[in-house]
Design an enzyme around this catalytic site. Structure first.
Site, PDB file in Angstrom:
ATOM      1  N   LYS A 237       0.839  -1.200   0.000  1.00 53.94           N
ATOM      2  CA  LYS A 237       0.000   0.000   0.000  1.00 53.94           C
ATOM      3  C   LYS A 237       0.880   1.259   0.000  1.00 53.94           C
ATOM      4  O   LYS A 237       0.683   2.164  -0.777  1.00 53.94           O
ATOM      5  CB  LYS A 237      -0.918  -0.033   1.234  1.00 53.94           C
ATOM      6  CG  LYS A 237      -1.852   1.139   1.337  1.00 53.94           C
ATOM      7  CD  LYS A 237      -2.849   0.955   2.459  1.00 53.94           C
ATOM      8  CE  LYS A 237      -3.634   2.245   2.665  1.00 53.94           C
ATOM      9  NZ  LYS A 237      -4.667   2.130   3.680  1.00 53.94           N
TER      10      LYS A 237
ATOM     11  N   GLU B 275      10.584  -4.563   4.680  1.00 56.71           N
ATOM     12  CA  GLU B 275      10.720  -5.969   4.276  1.00 56.71           C
ATOM     13  C   GLU B 275      10.398  -6.131   2.791  1.00 56.71           C
ATOM     14  O   GLU B 275      11.129  -6.788   2.035  1.00 56.71           O
ATOM     15  CB  GLU B 275       9.761  -6.860   5.094  1.00 56.71           C
ATOM     16  CG  GLU B 275      10.083  -6.952   6.569  1.00 56.71           C
ATOM     17  CD  GLU B 275       9.393  -5.880   7.408  1.00 56.71           C
ATOM     18  OE1 GLU B 275       9.050  -4.793   6.850  1.00 56.71           O
ATOM     19  OE2 GLU B 275       9.203  -6.101   8.610  1.00 56.71           O
TER      20      GLU B 275
ATOM     21  N   GLY C 272      -4.937  -2.094   4.938  1.00 57.76           N
ATOM     22  CA  GLY C 272      -4.111  -3.225   4.510  1.00 57.76           C
ATOM     23  C   GLY C 272      -4.776  -4.572   4.774  1.00 57.76           C
ATOM     24  O   GLY C 272      -4.861  -5.432   3.902  1.00 57.76           O
ATOM     25  N   ARG C 273      -5.303  -4.738   5.991  1.00 58.11           N
ATOM     26  CA  ARG C 273      -5.878  -6.049   6.351  1.00 58.11           C
ATOM     27  C   ARG C 273      -7.281  -6.247   5.791  1.00 58.11           C
ATOM     28  O   ARG C 273      -7.891  -7.286   6.001  1.00 58.11           O
ATOM     29  CB  ARG C 273      -5.847  -6.219   7.875  1.00 58.11           C
ATOM     30  CG  ARG C 273      -6.499  -5.085   8.652  1.00 58.11           C
ATOM     31  CD  ARG C 273      -6.082  -5.106  10.116  1.00 58.11           C
ATOM     32  NE  ARG C 273      -6.556  -3.944  10.854  1.00 58.11           N
ATOM     33  CZ  ARG C 273      -5.914  -2.785  10.911  1.00 58.11           C
ATOM     34  NH1 ARG C 273      -4.785  -2.605  10.245  1.00 58.11           N
ATOM     35  NH2 ARG C 273      -6.399  -1.780  11.639  1.00 58.11           N
TER      36      ARG C 273
ATOM     37  N   GLU D 235      -4.725  -6.578  14.822  1.00 58.58           N
ATOM     38  CA  GLU D 235      -4.280  -5.249  14.385  1.00 58.58           C
ATOM     39  C   GLU D 235      -5.452  -4.269  14.447  1.00 58.58           C
ATOM     40  O   GLU D 235      -5.267  -3.068  14.597  1.00 58.58           O
ATOM     41  CB  GLU D 235      -3.695  -5.319  12.960  1.00 58.58           C
ATOM     42  CG  GLU D 235      -2.730  -4.180  12.661  1.00 58.58           C
ATOM     43  CD  GLU D 235      -1.906  -4.383  11.394  1.00 58.58           C
ATOM     44  OE1 GLU D 235      -0.699  -4.626  11.490  1.00 58.58           O
ATOM     45  OE2 GLU D 235      -2.487  -4.294  10.292  1.00 58.58           O
TER      46      GLU D 235
ATOM     47  N   HIS E  70      -4.371 -33.112  18.389  1.00 62.91           N
ATOM     48  CA  HIS E  70      -3.216 -33.911  18.824  1.00 62.91           C
ATOM     49  C   HIS E  70      -2.073 -33.017  19.297  1.00 62.91           C
ATOM     50  O   HIS E  70      -0.923 -33.455  19.347  1.00 62.91           O
ATOM     51  CB  HIS E  70      -2.770 -34.824  17.681  1.00 62.91           C
ATOM     52  CG  HIS E  70      -3.867 -35.775  17.290  1.00 62.91           C
ATOM     53  ND1 HIS E  70      -4.053 -36.978  17.929  1.00 62.91           N
ATOM     54  CD2 HIS E  70      -4.872 -35.648  16.385  1.00 62.91           C
ATOM     55  CE1 HIS E  70      -5.113 -37.578  17.401  1.00 62.91           C
ATOM     56  NE2 HIS E  70      -5.634 -36.792  16.470  1.00 62.91           N
TER      57      HIS E  70
ATOM     58  N   LYS F  62       8.963  -0.213  13.961  1.00 56.01           N
ATOM     59  CA  LYS F  62       9.544   0.146  12.655  1.00 56.01           C
ATOM     60  C   LYS F  62      10.574   1.263  12.827  1.00 56.01           C
ATOM     61  O   LYS F  62      11.657   1.217  12.273  1.00 56.01           O
ATOM     62  CB  LYS F  62       8.451   0.652  11.710  1.00 56.01           C
ATOM     63  CG  LYS F  62       7.525  -0.397  11.168  1.00 56.01           C
ATOM     64  CD  LYS F  62       6.620   0.247  10.119  1.00 56.01           C
ATOM     65  CE  LYS F  62       5.443  -0.637   9.763  1.00 56.01           C
ATOM     66  NZ  LYS F  62       4.495   0.005   8.856  1.00 56.01           N
TER      67      LYS F  62
HETATM   68  O1  F6P Z   1       3.204  -2.959   9.773  1.00 55.99           O
HETATM   69  C1  F6P Z   1       1.855  -3.228   9.650  1.00 55.99           C
HETATM   70  C2  F6P Z   1       1.378  -2.879   8.302  1.00 55.99           C
HETATM   71  O2  F6P Z   1       1.330  -1.512   8.185  1.00 55.99           O
HETATM   72  C3  F6P Z   1       0.031  -3.525   8.029  1.00 55.99           C
HETATM   73  O3  F6P Z   1      -1.011  -2.786   8.511  1.00 55.99           O
HETATM   74  C4  F6P Z   1       0.054  -3.667   6.553  1.00 55.99           C
HETATM   75  O4  F6P Z   1      -0.886  -4.595   6.106  1.00 55.99           O
HETATM   76  C5  F6P Z   1       1.476  -4.103   6.334  1.00 55.99           C
HETATM   77  O5  F6P Z   1       2.225  -3.389   7.288  1.00 55.99           O
HETATM   78  C6  F6P Z   1       2.033  -3.890   4.963  1.00 55.99           C
HETATM   79  O6  F6P Z   1       1.984  -2.550   4.570  1.00 55.99           O
HETATM   80  P1  F6P Z   1       2.181  -2.135   3.053  1.00 55.99           P
HETATM   81  O7  F6P Z   1       1.084  -2.760   2.249  1.00 55.99           O
HETATM   82  O8  F6P Z   1       2.106  -0.636   3.038  1.00 55.99           O
HETATM   83  O9  F6P Z   1       3.523  -2.641   2.604  1.00 55.99           O
END
Ligand code: F6P
Length: 543
Positions: free
Chosen positions: A207, A213, A268-269, A354, A385, A505
């Site tokens: 987004k 990452e 995002g979620r 979240e 199990h 972060k």
């Molecule tokens: O760190 C959490 C978050 O901001 C989530 O809310 C989001 O889904 C994810 O990181 C990834 O964010 P992006 O789509 O901006 O890379």
């Protein structure tokens, strides 16, 4: 001065009611009412919800429904569907419902209908999906794309990963899909070993297009591809982006024509319904993707229109509040008895925690009540199990959702009967338990009798559907999204921001230079400094 929800009349009544009900065993509730299943279950949008195995009575429900009225749930649902700016700390609407609004009625944000934009992106996705399926999207060397690698994390990973796993039976036979989320190079390295650069399309899903990452993985994949194909121009044919950040996408070197946009009003979620769902659409085809949207849309309509006493997300949300705030339940578990839903608990962890892991109300006040339960789960049969021991004989109250498919997506004989009998046996055993007398009658040695007694009285919901289809999956996901929204209203918190993840972060970006450059120590606490020094001294790969 805003008053807390704990000051409402219904809350006070629920508290008093809890005192009366807390020691009643579910066995007694069933004994008192032989219509308990009929009275405490409902069916809608292809789902049956049996909530009769919960520690509640008609009075409990009436009080919970009164609480929903007191917190103005109906008004909040209307605000959600009308595109109001209900994500107030980020000053945004939360309009995932618009992404699957298949009736195409206008939905306005700041006076502008968002539906033309939604439809246009869906059209663009359709074109790309067809092009790939027809072997017309060619890589740099002229070969057709047959492999998709989605690079993203959080909402840009978990939803598409969960859905593509769940709908494997619907996958295009000639396409493979991989997901890269973790920044540990192990995951990307492993996948790059398996894919052919000439026929691989990387989807960079972010987004913000700034997530550390994702950008690190994207840059490494980019370098790998250029190295393998020997030409920077190859990027145009092998990378597409899904983002709200056009400028950053262009800076990365992706052709704006290969960017699929979505909007700041998609959290995002809550984004798998948007272009973030492109890996889903590519693997299962656009018709099936539309079925996924249709299933969610059906549940949206149910949520918007059904009276609260017959409203699935409302009931599930309120029952959850009953356990968290009155029984002091600390966790909630979700146990699918459908292998296809392997990643559903992981996906729910982000959706729920979240969204609801908050301690400040919409009025900027600290909450004086518990909010989000720790949400966890796993495939039910495997869990039996592993951790079910605690559900049967531990010391915690663990409300659970059992999710059951009547029919499997696959045809091996006998398996589905075993699945169904296990699932039903567990909800039954968790409910009735086995007392000392019954245990004795079962012939158990008196010396270990207490170890063989099961208290029971563990509450469960059971959700049943015929067979997992794209439509049912859409319905199921939307059910949990709206349940989450209901609880956010009950707790008067904003479910659409996630400030809690920011601090980590920020600190990570401060620490990175200490790891990669010179650092004499003394800036942090003794533990962090000690760990930094220990690790730096031993790193085999030094810059
Ligand atoms: O760190 C959490 C978050 O901001 C989530 O809310 C989001 O889904 C994810 O990181 C990834 O964010 P992006 O789509 O901006 O890379």
């Amino acid at each position: 001065m805003n008053t807390s929800i704990t000051q409402s009349v219904s809350w006070t009544k629920l508290k008093a009611h809890y005192q009366n009900i807390q020691s009643i065993h579910l066995r007694e509730l069933f004994a008192q009412d032989n219509q308990r299943f009929e009275n405490f279950s409902l069916e809608s949008c292809g789902l049956l919800l049996d909530y009769s195995k919960n520690r509640l009575t008609h009075e409990t429900l009436q009080l919970l429904l009164q609480f929903a009225t007191d917190v103005k749930l109906k008004e909040w649902i209307n605000r959600l569907f009308q595109g109001e700016i209900i994500n107030d700390t980020e000053k945004r609407a939360a309009l995932h419902i618009a992404l699957r609004n298949q009736s195409n009625t206008p939905i306005l944000v700041n006076g502008k209908d968002v539906m033309p934009g939604v439809n246009s992106v869906l059209g663009k996705m359709h074109t790309l999906v067809n092009k790939i399926h027809e072997g017309k999207w060619l890589g740099h060397t002229g070969k057709a794309i047959d492999t998709i690698v989605n690079i993203g994390i959080g909402g840009s990973d978990l939803g598409p990963l969960m859905v593509t796993q769940a709908l494997k039976n619907y996958h295009h036979p000639c396409l493979s899909i991989f997901f890269v989320s973790n920044v540990d190079s192990a995951q990307l390295t492993q996948i790059l070993k398996e894919v052919n650069p000439e026929t691989t399309l990387f989807i960079i899903a972010s987004k913000t297009f700034t997530t550390q990452e994702t950008m690190l993985n994207a840059n490494s994949a980019r370098a790998w591809l250029i190295n393998k194909l020997g030409d920077e121009q190859a990027i145009a044919k092998h990378f597409i982006a899904i983002s709200t950040a056009a400028k950053q996408v262009e800076q990365f070197g992706i052709d704006p024509a290969n960017m699929f946009e979505f909007w700041d009003w998609v959290g995002g979620r809550y984004s798998l319904w948007s272009a973030i769902g492109l890996p889903i659409a590519i693997t299962i085809g656009m018709d099936n993707f539309n079925q996924l949207l249709a299933g969610a849309h059906a549940l949206d309509n149910h949520f918007k229109t059904a009276p609260f006493e017959q409203n699935m997300p409302v009931l599930m949300g309120l029952i959850g509040v009953w356990y968290v705030n009155f029984f002091a339940a600390k966790t909630h578990t979700v146990l699918p008895y459908d292998f296809a839903l392997k990643y559903f608990p992981d996906y729910l962890q982000q959706l729920v925690m979240e969204s609801l892991g908050k301690q400040t109300t919409r009025d900027n006040q600290p909450v004086d009540y518990a909010t989000c339960p720790i949400t966890w789960g796993a495939l039910g049969n495997n869990g039996q199990h592993a951790f079910y021991q605690l559900l049967h004989q531990g010391t915690q109250l663990v409300p659970a959702d059992f999710i059951i498919a009547i029919d499997s997506q696959h045809a091996l004989p006998d398996h589905q009967d075993a699945v169904l009998s296990n699932a039903l046996a567990q909800t039954l055993a968790l409910m009735v338990g086995r007392n000392a007398e019954e245990t004795r009658q079962a012939g158990v040695d008196e010396a270990i009798l207490p170890h063989r007694v099961f208290p029971g009285n563990q509450p469960t919901n059971t959700l049943v559907y015929q067979k997992l289809t794209p439509e049912i999956l859409g319905t199921l996901i939307a059910l949990y999204e709206h349940k989450t929204f209901v609880q956010s209203v009950c707790w008067h918190i904003n479910p659409f921001d996630q400030w809690g993840v920011e601090l980590g972060k920020q600190v990570a970006s401060t620490l990175l230079p200490e790891l990669t450059g010179q650092y004499a120590g003394g800036k942090y606490d003794a533990s962090t400094d000690g760990l930094l020094a220990y690790i730096k001294k031993r790193r085999s790969f030094k810059k």
